[in-house]
Motif scaffolding. Structure first.
Motif: not given
Length: 173
Positions: A107-115
């Motif tokens: 989920x960190x990948x998704x979070x990084x994409x959101x940022x």
């Protein structure tokens, strides 16, 4: 005692009432700060600074019913200012303490994409999906109409989908 009564007392200088208000909001503030700052120390510092700033400014709060929104706005402004000052790169190692397992790390990948989205879109997506806030609450927090929040959310999700479909996020797991 309800929040509005506590806010009214705090505005009149009751330190115990203000402390109680902070206790009521500490977990929410910490979670939001952690989602912005990416590490425990910085998140705790953000909550501490928010507590100090809100203590100094509580008498200026016009509507006690908006205390939570006002407090979160102070926190978000502080976090944004700090991130701009630092202009730092977020490393996955910084977030390992948040992750509970392999699924969380993905989920960190998704979070990084959101940022990586536009600030407005990123804020709306983080508040809506990472902190389960309602569109109406986000609109109050960001001081804009609900339709604007919905537009930013729609555009952000569309860009996020395109980014993820193009393989813009590497798998770090």
């Amino acid at each position: 005692m309800d929040i509005i009564s506590l806010v009214k007392k705090a505005k009149k200088g009751d330190d115990a009432a203000f402390y109680q208000l902070l206790l009521e909001h500490k977990e929410q503030l910490y979670r939001i700060a952690l989602s912005y700052m990416k590490n425990e120390e910085a998140a705790l510092e953000a909550v501490q600074e928010t507590s100090f700033r809100s203590f100094k400014a509580i008498k200026k709060l016009k509507n006690p019913q908006f205390f939570s929104t006002w407090l979160i706005r102070i926190l978000i402004n502080y976090c944004n200012d700090e991130l701009k000052k630092r202009n730092r790169v977020i490393h996955y190692d910084d977030m390992s303490h948040i992750a509970g397992g392999k699924e969380d790390l993905m989920n960190l990948d998704l979070y990084e994409a959101v940022r990586q989205l536009d600030d407005k879109q990123s804020h709306v997506i983080i508040l809506k999906y990472f902190h389960d806030m309602k569109i109406s609450d986000i609109a109050k927090l960001l001081n804009c109409p609900e339709s604007t929040v919905k537009t930013w959310l729609y555009k952000g999700l569309r860009q996020l989908k395109l980014h993820l479909e193009e393989g813009g996020v590497e798998n770090h797991v």
